[in-house]
Motif scaffolding. Sequence first.
Motif, short mmCIF file in Angstrom:
data_model
loop_
_atom_site.label_atom_id
_atom_site.label_comp_id
_atom_site.label_asym_id
_atom_site.label_seq_id
_atom_site.Cartn_x
_atom_site.Cartn_y
_atom_site.Cartn_z
N SER A 97 0.81 -1.23 0.03
CA SER A 97 0.01 -0.04 -0.03
C SER A 97 0.90 1.15 0.04
O SER A 97 1.99 1.19 0.12
CB SER A 97 -1.03 0.08 1.17
N ARG A 98 0.36 2.38 -0.61
CA ARG A 98 0.94 3.60 -0.46
C ARG A 98 1.25 4.02 0.90
O ARG A 98 2.39 4.50 1.24
CB ARG A 98 0.01 4.74 -1.15
N GLN A 99 0.48 3.82 1.92
CA GLN A 99 0.88 4.24 3.10
C GLN A 99 1.91 3.40 4.00
O GLN A 99 2.84 3.95 4.63
CB GLN A 99 -0.44 3.78 4.05
N LYS A 100 2.02 2.07 3.58
CA LYS A 100 3.18 1.23 4.02
C LYS A 100 4.45 1.89 3.38
O LYS A 100 5.61 1.69 3.97
CB LYS A 100 2.94 -0.08 3.79
N ALA A 101 4.45 2.03 2.07
CA ALA A 101 5.65 2.35 1.30
C ALA A 101 5.93 3.73 1.69
O ALA A 101 7.24 3.86 2.05
CB ALA A 101 5.19 2.63 -0.08
N GLU A 102 5.16 4.62 2.18
CA GLU A 102 5.46 6.00 2.42
C GLU A 102 6.48 5.92 3.87
O GLU A 102 7.06 6.30 4.16
CB GLU A 102 4.31 7.08 2.45
N GLU A 103 5.53 5.16 4.77
CA GLU A 103 6.03 5.18 6.13
C GLU A 103 7.39 4.46 6.02
O GLU A 103 8.36 5.09 6.76
CB GLU A 103 5.14 4.11 6.79
#
Length: 121
Positions: A97-103
């Motif tokens: 997910s975008r959230q996991k990648a960004e985090e």
Amino acid sequence: MPDPEEVNGVDETTTAADKQKQKKASKHDSGAADLERVTDYAEEKEISSKEITNAVSMFEEKRNKENEEKLAKEQELQKVQVKKEDIELIIREMEISRQKAEETLRVHRGDVVAALEALTN
């Protein structure tokens, strides 16, 4: 001549049955005795409302502290600048997910290689 099962006016079949009953009863009693030896005798103590209040407040303080630390960490991570193309690369390559990648990218201070290595391990 007396009956072979009866000696001195006592019926041996009756005494054998009585002995077996006594043996069964003693087995049951020994199990209870074993259980009593194993059982932990702990005195029951009355817990005061003051002690309960202290314990609850201690847990609340700990939870508040953990929440503050988590919020501080998130704020620190938000300060890290990440590139949109790096996020897209991680999403495409790792299929997350975008959230996991960004985090993950923020945790590794924008270092794409380190973020990818962390996600593969």
